[in-house]
Design an enzyme around this catalytic site. Structure first.
Site, mmCIF file in Angstrom:
data_model
loop_
_atom_site.group_PDB
_atom_site.id
_atom_site.type_symbol
_atom_site.label_atom_id
_atom_site.label_comp_id
_atom_site.label_asym_id
_atom_site.label_seq_id
_atom_site.Cartn_x
_atom_site.Cartn_y
_atom_site.Cartn_z
ATOM 1 N N HIS A 45 0.926 -1.163 0.015
ATOM 2 C CA HIS A 45 0.041 -0.166 0.090
ATOM 3 C C HIS A 45 0.875 1.308 0.052
ATOM 4 O O HIS A 45 0.320 2.491 -0.085
ATOM 5 C CB HIS A 45 -0.908 -0.113 1.290
ATOM 6 N N ASP A 82 -2.215 -11.265 -1.312
ATOM 7 C CA ASP A 82 -2.777 -10.441 -0.159
ATOM 8 C C ASP A 82 -4.273 -10.201 -0.543
ATOM 9 O O ASP A 82 -4.677 -9.982 -1.703
ATOM 10 C CB ASP A 82 -2.105 -9.078 0.039
ATOM 11 N N HIS A 84 -5.996 -7.637 -0.021
ATOM 12 C CA HIS A 84 -6.354 -6.289 -0.445
ATOM 13 C C HIS A 84 -5.334 -6.045 -1.724
ATOM 14 O O HIS A 84 -4.331 -6.616 -1.727
ATOM 15 C CB HIS A 84 -5.736 -5.330 0.775
ATOM 16 N N ASP A 159 -4.185 -12.932 4.897
ATOM 17 C CA ASP A 159 -5.240 -12.547 5.318
ATOM 18 C C ASP A 159 -6.479 -12.782 4.277
ATOM 19 O O ASP A 159 -7.706 -12.191 4.520
ATOM 20 C CB ASP A 159 -5.343 -10.750 5.304
#
Length: 225
Positions: A45, A82, A84, A159
């Site tokens: 990110h 991931d 996200h 995750d």
């Protein structure tokens, strides 16, 4: 710092720099030995000019550019599993023909505003093992055949697990193991070096979180004896 989500401290600075250096070292070791695993990293990110979402510096893009700038690789593929989207990786590799970004993530999860990776594979909330693994098996051969990278950087975030506190997918522990096996097997069979980082995973029980992250190491041990 509000956007990053951590309070600033000397410890945070030291940890961050060590973690970024660890991903670069993993990339070097993968080129030398065929595979390397790093127990940190995956800060996808983080953007060029700011950090975000618990990520300060983008170790994936940094390490990829270091390998290319030092003449150790010409083309690098970042496979981000991931839960996200790797929005920072996407913005930092936009228009770059030498660092290819592929993010396989939950559409409804963070960040709300998605960036454009070279490849964005969006799964709906609640997707479980069968759908996830089927999607992965379709995209991996295409990526490797199309781009023929000299190195793969693999973000093996856990995750995606059904009980993750910030994830919206429904993978089982065995599903995570099969996912990691799939990515590593495709890299091994194509004789492409692969450097792996553990990425995201959110659970108040450290033992359960360790079990989830350990699937990557189980897969590597099984395939690279």
């Amino acid at each position: 710092m509000r956007r990053i989500g951590f309070p600033w401290s000397e410890h945070l600075l030291a940890r961050t720099l060590h973690s970024v250096a660890g991903t670069e070292l993993a990339a070097r070791k993968a080129l030398e030995h065929g595979i390397a695993l790093h127990i940190s990293g995956g800060y996808h990110h983080a953007h060029q000019n700011f950090g975000s979402g618990y990520c300060i510096f983008n170790d994936l893009v940094y390490s990829a550019r270091r390998m290319i700038n030092q003449g150790l690789a010409d083309k690098i593929l970042i496979i981000d599993c991931d839960v996200h989207q790797g929005d920072g990786t996407a913005t930092m590799t936009a228009g770059d023909a030498n660092i290819i970004s592929c993010s396989i993530h939950c559409r409804q999860n963070f960040p709300a505003r998605k960036a454009d990776s070279h490849y964005d594979i969006e799964l709906e909330k609640g997707a479980a093992d069968d759908e996830y693994l089927s999607t992965l098996e379709q995209i991996l051969p295409l990526l490797l055949l199309t781009h023929r990278p000299d190195l793969i950087l693999y973000d093996a975030g856990v995750d995606v697990h059904a009980e993750d506190e910030l994830g919206l997918l429904q993978l089982s522990l065995e599903g995570i193991f099969k996912r990691d096996m799939s990515v590593l097997r495709h890299a091994r069979d194509a004789a492409i070096p692969i450097a792996c980082v553990t990425g995201g995973g959110y659970c108040k029980d450290p033992l359960q979180l360790t079990f989830r992250h350990s699937q990557l190491f189980r897969a590597a041990t099984k395939l690279y004896r």
